[in-house]
Write an enzyme that holds these catalytic residues in place. Structure first.
Site, PDB file in Angstrom:
ATOM      1  CE  LYS A 158       2.677   8.063  -6.702  1.00 23.12           C
ATOM      2  NZ  LYS A 158       2.386   6.857  -5.941  1.00 23.12           N
ATOM      3  CE  LYS A 188       0.323   8.304   1.363  1.00 23.79           C
ATOM      4  NZ  LYS A 188      -0.765   7.445   1.756  1.00 23.79           N
ATOM      5  CE  LYS A 209      -2.544  13.995  -3.978  1.00 20.12           C
ATOM      6  NZ  LYS A 209      -2.800  12.571  -4.258  1.00 20.12           N
TER       7      LYS A 209
HETATM    8  P1  AMP Z   1      -3.037   7.772  -1.230  1.00 19.57           P
HETATM    9  O1  AMP Z   1      -2.577   8.465  -0.002  1.00 19.57           O
HETATM   10  O2  AMP Z   1      -2.451   8.353  -2.473  1.00 19.57           O
HETATM   11  O3  AMP Z   1      -2.936   6.270  -1.143  1.00 19.57           O
HETATM   12  O4  AMP Z   1      -4.581   8.097  -1.313  1.00 19.57           O
HETATM   13  C1  AMP Z   1      -5.553   7.417  -0.571  1.00 19.57           C
HETATM   14  C2  AMP Z   1      -6.919   8.034  -0.764  1.00 19.57           C
HETATM   15  O5  AMP Z   1      -6.923   9.363  -0.247  1.00 19.57           O
HETATM   16  C3  AMP Z   1      -7.357   8.143  -2.238  1.00 19.57           C
HETATM   17  O6  AMP Z   1      -8.760   7.936  -2.307  1.00 19.57           O
HETATM   18  C4  AMP Z   1      -7.005   9.562  -2.571  1.00 19.57           C
HETATM   19  O7  AMP Z   1      -7.788  10.047  -3.638  1.00 19.57           O
HETATM   20  C5  AMP Z   1      -7.325  10.283  -1.260  1.00 19.57           C
HETATM   21  N1  AMP Z   1      -6.517  11.504  -1.130  1.00 19.57           N
HETATM   22  C6  AMP Z   1      -5.165  11.598  -1.021  1.00 19.57           C
HETATM   23  N2  AMP Z   1      -4.773  12.872  -0.917  1.00 19.57           N
HETATM   24  C7  AMP Z   1      -5.909  13.626  -0.980  1.00 19.57           C
HETATM   25  C8  AMP Z   1      -6.181  15.025  -0.942  1.00 19.57           C
HETATM   26  N3  AMP Z   1      -5.210  15.927  -0.807  1.00 19.57           N
HETATM   27  N4  AMP Z   1      -7.478  15.433  -1.032  1.00 19.57           N
HETATM   28  C9  AMP Z   1      -8.476  14.530  -1.141  1.00 19.57           C
HETATM   29  N5  AMP Z   1      -8.292  13.198  -1.189  1.00 19.57           N
HETATM   30  C10 AMP Z   1      -7.027  12.746  -1.110  1.00 19.57           C
END
Ligand code: AMP
Ligand code: TRP
Length: 342
Positions: A117, A204, A201
């Site tokens: 980040k 968002k 990856k």
């Molecule tokens: P975050 O959006 O970073 O708060 O992630 C929330 C949850 O979604 C966490 O369990 C992440 O590991 C999962 N996650 C986020 N992006 C991905 C992705 N591209 N593929 C699989 N899991 C994801």
């Protein structure tokens, strides 16, 4: 040691922007499945984590409600799971402080998410909260003595750190108080990749909207993004091994498998030898069929924000009732005087 604790699942998502297909397949869909397996499930919108990077206040409030709607539209039932936003339960911040004093600077320095980040930016200008982020995450989990945490692949290191903090706390204070929590990283979609670059990856925060499918995208947008997804000119191979070195093709196969609820091998037996001209429309149809009802339900729920707030408040009350005795016992173990009459 974790076996001495009753099974309890905790997981969290940051309400820091619209959610994606990666969040759905890697997290939300599995959260609903865990609830349906009859295990106690606690799901949290981690707004304290979200503000480790700047969030417009009104946008944060909107995104928190939208994420709550996404959980419910994905099948998380607030009557069977606890669903709440982190800042409404004070114990998260309180336990995080204690863990800040257990965790070592060297442990934080190894965290790859912080490095990612701040990559290419001035790390000196990152918030102190972003640096301490994993310690708050450990507090989220251990405040409930959660034994299992379903997450995507990217969170594995943070769960290992949570175990390190639990083990050091238990060791330093000579107790067996916190469980050594296990990550649950399962299924074909633990790492959904960008539609524009199969080595990145799906996120968002990616500047390209074409790189991701948002949970708010309508059928046309979903189909269009899949049609334009980056691929290579070869037809799909007959076996999974044939996908080696073809990250974009592999990603689309995994997305198909996860959406259809089948193994990636089964996708190969159906589409092996066929070109993307056949596979992409099939994937687009499947994605629209699975995602459109979720988007519709999210929109329905978002029309009544007061009801969402009521659900989050009730979830926070239930979470707090579990957290309070664990936090009180932690403070006692640490040697804090607890003498207020409440
Ligand atoms: P975050 O959006 O970073 O708060 O992630 C929330 C949850 O979604 C966490 O369990 C992440 O590991 C999962 N996650 C986020 N992006 C991905 C992705 N591209 N593929 C699989 N899991 C994801
Ligand atoms: N760090 C997680 C992410 O970015 C979100 C999170 C915060 C979390 N606290 C948690 C996930 C506790 C699981 C358990 O995805």
């Amino acid at each position: 040691m974790a076996t001495a604790f009753a099974p309890r699942i905790f997981s969290g998502i940051q309400p820091s922007g619209g959610l994606t297909l990666g969040n759905y397949l890697g997290a939300l869909k599995r959260f609903a499945e865990k609830q349906d397996e009859g295990i106690e499930t606690i799901y949290c919108l981690v707004d304290l984590h979200a503000i480790t990077v700047w969030q417009e206040p009104e946008a944060l409030r909107h995104q928190t409600r939208e994420a709550a709607a996404a959980f419910m539209a994905s099948g998380v039932d607030p009557a069977r799971s606890i669903l709440f936003n982190q800042s409404q339960v004070a114990g998260h911040a309180q336990l995080a402080w204690i863990f800040n004093c257990v965790a070592r600077l060297g442990w934080m320095n190894r965290m790859t998410q912080f490095k990612d980040k701040t990559a290419g930016k001035n790390a000196e200008n990152a918030s102190l909260g972003l640096y301490a982020y994993p310690s708050l995450m450990a507090a989220d989990i251990l405040l409930y003595h959660a034994t299992h945490v379903p997450v995507g692949e990217d969170q594995k290191q943070h769960i290992e750190l949570t175990r390190d903090i639990a083990a050091k706390f238990n060791h330093d204070y000579g107790v067996e108080f916190f469980p050594l929590t296990e990550p649950l990283i399962e299924g074909a979609a633990t790492r959904v990749m960008s539609l524009r670059d199969g080595t990145k990856k799906m996120s968002k925060s990616d500047p390209s909207d074409a790189s991701r499918i948002n949970l708010t995208d309508d059928a046309d947008a979903i189909a269009g993004k899949i049609r334009k997804a980056k691929t290579d000119p070869e037809p799909l191979p007959e076996t999974l091994e044939g996908l080696a070195g073809r990250p974009e093709a592999k990603n689309l196969v995994n997305i198909y498998a996860a959406l259809a609820g089948i193994a990636p091998e089964a996708v190969m037996s159906e589409f092996g030898g066929k070109g993307f001209g056949t596979f992409k429309p099939a994937l687009a149809d499947l994605a629209v069929a699975r995602m459109a009802p979720i988007t519709t339900e999210m929109n329905r729920l978002m029309a009544d924000p007061a009801e969402i707030d009521r659900i989050l408040g009730q979830g926070a009350d239930r979470a707090d009732a579990i957290a309070q005795p664990i936090l009180a016992r932690t403070m006692e173990i640490v040697g804090m005087v607890r003498s207020r009459q409440v």
